[in-house]
Scaffold this active site. Structure first.
Site, short mmCIF file in Angstrom:
data_model
loop_
_atom_site.label_atom_id
_atom_site.label_comp_id
_atom_site.label_asym_id
_atom_site.label_seq_id
_atom_site.Cartn_x
_atom_site.Cartn_y
_atom_site.Cartn_z
N THR A 147 -7.53 -44.67 -64.15
CA THR A 147 -8.44 -45.81 -64.09
C THR A 147 -7.63 -47.10 -64.21
O THR A 147 -6.65 -47.17 -64.95
CB THR A 147 -9.56 -45.73 -65.15
OG1 THR A 147 -10.38 -46.90 -65.04
CG2 THR A 147 -9.05 -45.61 -66.56
N GLU A 148 -8.06 -48.11 -63.44
CA GLU A 148 -7.30 -49.35 -63.29
C GLU A 148 -6.95 -50.00 -64.62
O GLU A 148 -5.91 -50.65 -64.75
CB GLU A 148 -8.11 -50.37 -62.47
CG GLU A 148 -8.23 -50.05 -61.00
CD GLU A 148 -9.50 -49.27 -60.68
OE1 GLU A 148 -9.84 -48.31 -61.41
OE2 GLU A 148 -10.16 -49.62 -59.68
N ASN A 149 -7.84 -49.87 -65.61
CA ASN A 149 -7.61 -50.55 -66.88
C ASN A 149 -6.60 -49.84 -67.77
O ASN A 149 -6.43 -50.21 -68.93
CB ASN A 149 -8.94 -50.75 -67.62
CG ASN A 149 -9.73 -49.48 -67.78
OD1 ASN A 149 -10.03 -48.80 -66.79
ND2 ASN A 149 -10.08 -49.11 -68.98
N GLY A 150 -5.90 -48.84 -67.23
CA GLY A 150 -4.73 -48.37 -67.95
C GLY A 150 -4.81 -47.03 -68.63
O GLY A 150 -4.23 -46.83 -69.70
N SER A 163 -0.30 -50.13 -64.44
CA SER A 163 -1.41 -49.42 -63.80
C SER A 163 -1.41 -49.68 -62.30
O SER A 163 -1.60 -48.76 -61.49
CB SER A 163 -2.73 -49.88 -64.43
OG SER A 163 -3.80 -49.17 -63.87
#
Lengths: 239, 225
Positions: B49-52, B91
């Protein structure tokens, strides 16, 4: 050297009118809500700081944090990737009325622009956005047969972040995925202010566990009982 | 005519059958998120997921949410054993640097050239792009999950996108409520369609020519929700 500061109000006292302010977090995770509310308190009491440009992945949710800043009228421009949230009314109203400018940046480009700002790299080429409306006006170059667009660094006067532990030298750790944009923003701002759940003695954060080295941090203020944006929005809190 | 179409959960189930064991996969917000539920027995993909987070698991029980463990849609998830957490620049290094095997995204329109439009419907309203433009330009394989037509029956698979583009020539496979379609230099190449639907019927709700390349298999999915 002691970068600790006694109160949230003291921590944000030096932010000036027209400042660019990076605000950490992704949704509520890693968002320094209590620092933002200290800034709203100052604006309500003194009329300053106003005309702020804020940088965040989002643009506020419900009636708290960035949404409270926007509703209070202290924000002139938002640089973000995704202003849509479950309760976006604060942003939507000011955007529709033309009081709020929006610079929309793809999320990875936003992260890399901030990283570049902190790392002394004035511009870079990325494939992201090539051939789209968001590439308008940007230089294009071909590398190894593929097209890339030029993006510029992003720096700010101030960064406001939320961390878990911090020490007097400004070394920081983050709780779980609350890390997100926070380490990058600390690098890219002239003055970085971290609210931490606990200020710990020097050495308690083992050197190999430091995530943001203190060189990137100017002020550390303890906020032992932070309340997450998601919980506040669920409770329909309006600051 | 009532089309013999798959439900959203069935579209996600069908796509999930093609996620390889050990693949690193980003699931877009909404319909693509459902794919995580339908991993075939014995396979284990690593979801990004993009947020890490790399290696997140299903949503927690109500009341057990930890709001520092969320996905790109800001929904609470859990950390699977072996998960890793990192900052946003790392990320997106995973995304743009070609380290992810697959991105599964939603769409307003997909063109026969592989162009994707999924971030903005027009000049009005508030635009929001998130990580979609990064994902379509860096991930090894970009696939789209979508209803075959819009709510008012217009094709979502088109000759040329009329909505603003997210990326140029980036999509290589589309899973819809009526078909599995590959995109190659010829355009749309039909791989699967419902047994009860003729090629002409499918073509009538598709906005660009459907090519065939060998046999077209039956599109089937079990009852899932």
């Amino acid at each position: 050297m002691d970068k600790t500061c006694p109160t949230l109000a003291d921590a944000v006292a030096g932010i000036e009118d027209g400042a660019s302010v990076m605000i950490g977090g992704f949704g509520g995770s890693g968002a320094p809500i209590e620092l933002l509310h200290a800034l709203v308190d100052r604006f309500r009491a003194t009329g300053s700081p106003k005309n702020l440009t804020i940088v965040n992945n989002n643009a506020g949710n419900g009636g708290i944090g960035i949404a409270a800043m926007i509703a209070a009228g202290m924000v002139r421009k938002v640089i973000c990737s995704f202003p849509r949230t479950s309760q976006p009314h604060a942003f939507n109203e000011k955007y529709a009325s033309g009081e709020l400018e929006l610079e929309l940046v793809p999320q990875g480009t936003l992260a890399e622009r901030i990283r570049a700002g902190g790392a002394g790299i004035p511009a870079f080429y990325t494939p992201t956005g090539y051939g789209t409306d968001l590439a308008a006006g940007k230089p294009v170059a071909e590398f190894d047969g593929k097209h890339y667009i030029q993006e510029r660094w992003l720096k700010a006067d101030v960064a406001l972040v939320k961390a878990e532990h911090g020490d007097a030298y400004g070394n920081l750790t983050y709780r779980l995925a609350a890390r997100n944009f926070n380490p990058l923003m600390c690098m890219a701002a002239m003055h970085s202010i971290a609210q931490v759940t606990r200020i710990v003695p020097l050495g308690e954060i083992a050197p190999q566990d430091v995530i943001t080295p203190g060189i990137f941090v100017n002020t550390v203020v303890e906020m032992p009982t932070p309340r997450q944006e998601e919980t506040r929005v669920r409770d329909q809190e309006v600051y | 005519m009532t089309l013999p179409k798959l439900t959203n959960a069935q579209i996600a189930w069908r796509a999930a059958q093609d996620i390889a064991d050990g693949a690193y996969v980003n699931l877009g917000i909404g319909l693509p998120e459902l794919c995580a539920r339908f991993q075939p027995e014995g396979r284990r993909a690593m979801f990004h997921t993009e947020n890490g987070i790399l290696g997140f698991g299903p949503a927690p029980e109500a009341g057990q949410e930890d709001w520092d463990v969320i996905n790109a849609g800001k929904k609470a998830v859990t950390l699977s054993p072996g998960a890793a957490i990192f900052h946003h620049a790392d990320s997106f290094a995973m995304v743009r640097g070609g380290h992810l095997d697959m991105a599964i995204l939603g769409a307003f329109q997909v063109a026969a050239t592989g162009d994707l439009a999924n971030w903005r419907l027009g000049a009005s309203g508030v635009p929001a792009v998130g990580g979609a433009m990064d994902l379509v330009n860096g991930v090894k394989q970009v696939v789209v999950l979508t209803d075959h037509v819009t709510k008012d029956g217009k094709p979502k698979l088109v000759d040329t996108c009329t909505y603003p583009l997210t990326g140029v020539g980036c999509v290589t496979r589309v899973y819809t409520s009526l078909a599995v379609i590959d995109i190659d230099p010829r355009g749309f190449v039909l791989r699967e369609k419902p047994a009860g639907m003729s090629l002409d019927e499918l073509q009538a709700v598709t906005g660009a020519p459907l090519h065939t390349d060998g046999p077209v298999a039956d599109l089937t999915a079990p009852k899932v929700d």
